[in-house]
Design an enzyme around this catalytic site. Structure first.
Site, PDB file in Angstrom:
ATOM      1  CD  GLU A 152      -2.861  -1.317   2.315  1.00  0.00           C
ATOM      2  OE1 GLU A 152      -2.833  -0.398   3.165  1.00  0.00           O
ATOM      3  OE2 GLU A 152      -3.598  -2.314   2.407  1.00  0.00           O
ATOM      4  CG  ASN A 194      -0.579  -6.701  -1.782  1.00  0.00           C
ATOM      5  OD1 ASN A 194      -1.163  -7.210  -2.734  1.00  0.00           O
ATOM      6  ND2 ASN A 194      -1.042  -6.766  -0.540  1.00  0.00           N
ATOM      7  CG  HIS A 230      -9.697  -6.182   0.598  1.00  0.00           C
ATOM      8  ND1 HIS A 230      -9.753  -7.434   1.163  1.00  0.00           N
ATOM      9  CD2 HIS A 230      -8.424  -5.736   0.776  1.00  0.00           C
ATOM     10  CE1 HIS A 230      -8.568  -7.741   1.669  1.00  0.00           C
ATOM     11  NE2 HIS A 230      -7.742  -6.732   1.444  1.00  0.00           N
ATOM     12  CD  GLU A 258      -4.253  -8.043   1.164  1.00  0.00           C
ATOM     13  OE1 GLU A 258      -5.144  -7.500   1.865  1.00  0.00           O
ATOM     14  OE2 GLU A 258      -3.087  -7.639   1.138  1.00  0.00           O
ATOM     15  CG  ASP A 260     -12.258  -9.535   1.472  1.00  0.00           C
ATOM     16  OD1 ASP A 260     -12.584  -8.481   0.891  1.00  0.00           O
ATOM     17  OD2 ASP A 260     -11.377  -9.573   2.346  1.00  0.00           O
TER      18      ASP A 260
END
Length: 359
Positions: A152, A194, A230, A258, A260
């Site tokens: 990030e 990432n 996400h 990641e 979801d």
């Protein structure tokens, strides 16, 4: 577990497994399509919960440490490393034939107090970063195949660089410096930046692309870009594959790191049926892009999900519910990997793990 084939009036008909059974097809399907299908794991349930551990063993081909490799856990005091959690994850993976993604080296969150509150100048902080990266990566050299080295680096809304500890003290070239340290510690590991919010075209996606293009042009040892992904139900990116191709065109690999898909409460059966298609489409996007090597789900079950705490009013983001029962999302992943009902075609090519693209 294979589908049963029956002969009906001379026609072969495949009888597909029930959703509870077909999830066990995932590892074989993922390997046949040349990708890893991963999951983020927490140390305590991995050690003490047989059902949790069984889901990981039966449904995935790689694992990521959800928290235990982050700086506050692995080096809670300066010079004092706690290997118990990372060792547990890496040993579990080795025992079960799973690949490991390391997460994460430099992040603005989950820093120990001695680091976050230190009085650093460029020389002292650079030495601490190099020591940390080298110590961790050399310990797991040859056992962790990829690392989220930089996590990030952009502001939440983009497009500016995040004014984190590393940026404020070391300047914007902290990213290149850290990647060089990581590459020296493990020359065979795939090194990633990432980031979230880059799955759809916009200022943040463009800013990361510009940053990465510069690193590649300079020959900095960067090998991949992680799309955190996400998502909120109903807002899953439709141009994920296009955004991925920007980086594979630079000679990098990409991964969904990641995944979801959180659902606003109350969660309905219709929401879960639609979520099945969203999980399917994310995997299908990866399969469409030669150079997408991994899709990792961020958590094993809704019982151990970070979502309700961080995004109150949403839930049900993962393929297994709070009772560890498979949800339609699990079948959605099977759909994509077996080319059933996916909106995107799979790439041609030989099965098996992809190697690092030439640069």
């Amino acid at each position: 577990m294979c589908a049963v084939v029956l002969t009906v009036t001379g026609v072969l008909v495949a009888v597909l497994p029930e959703p509870e059974q077909e999830g066990h097809l995932l590892p074989g399907l993922a390997r046949a399509r040349g990708i890893d299908l991963g999951v983020a794991v927490a140390v305590d349930p991995l050690a003490h919960d047989r059902r949790y551990r069984g889901i990981v063993e039966d449904h995935y081909t790689s694992v990521t440490a959800e928290n235990t490799m982050k700086w506050e856990h692995v080096q809670p005091e300066r010079g004092e490393f706690d290997w118990s959690g990372p060792d547990a994850v890496v040993d579990f993976a080795a025992e079960n034939g799973l690949n490991v993604r390391g997460h994460t080296m430099l992040w603005h969150n989950q820093q120990p107090d001695w680091l976050a509150g230190g009085d650093w100048d460029a020389e002292s902080l650079s030495a601490v970063v190099h020591e940390h990266v080298t110590t961790v990566m050399e310990r797991y050299r040859g056992r962790v195949s990829a690392w989220d080295v930089i996590n990030e680096p952009l502001e939440d809304g983009g497009p500016d660089m995040r004014r984190n500890l590393w940026y404020e003290v070391l300047g914007p070239d902290y990213i290149a410096q850290t990647l060089y340290s990581a590459h020296a510690a493990d020359p065979d590991a795939e090194l990633y930046i990432n980031e979230f919010g880059i799955e759809t075209a916009g200022p943040k996606a463009d800013a990361l692309y510009a940053l990465v293009s510069d690193l590649v042009e300079r020959g900095v040892p960067l090998h991949g870009i992680g799309f955190q992904s996400h998502f909120v139900h109903g807002n899953v990116s439709e141009d994920l594959a296009d955004q991925m191709r920007r980086y594979t065109d630079l000679g990098l690999e990409v991964a969904v790191t990641e995944l979801d898909v959180r659902i606003p409460e109350p969660v309905t059966d219709e929401d879960l049926r639609e979520q099945r298609g969203e999980y399917r489409d994310v995997l299908a996007a990866c399969l469409e892009v030669e150079g997408c090597v991994n899709v990792t789900v961020w958590g094993v079950t809704d019982a151990h999900s970070w979502i309700p705490e961080w995004f109150p009013g949403t839930d049900a983001a993962l393929p297994f519910d709070t009772a560890y029962r498979p949800k339609p999302a699990l079948s959605g992943m099977v759909d994509a990997l077996s080319r059933r009902g996916g909106r995107r075609p799979a790439p041609a090519g030989d099965p098996g793990r992809r190697t690092r693209p030439a640069r």
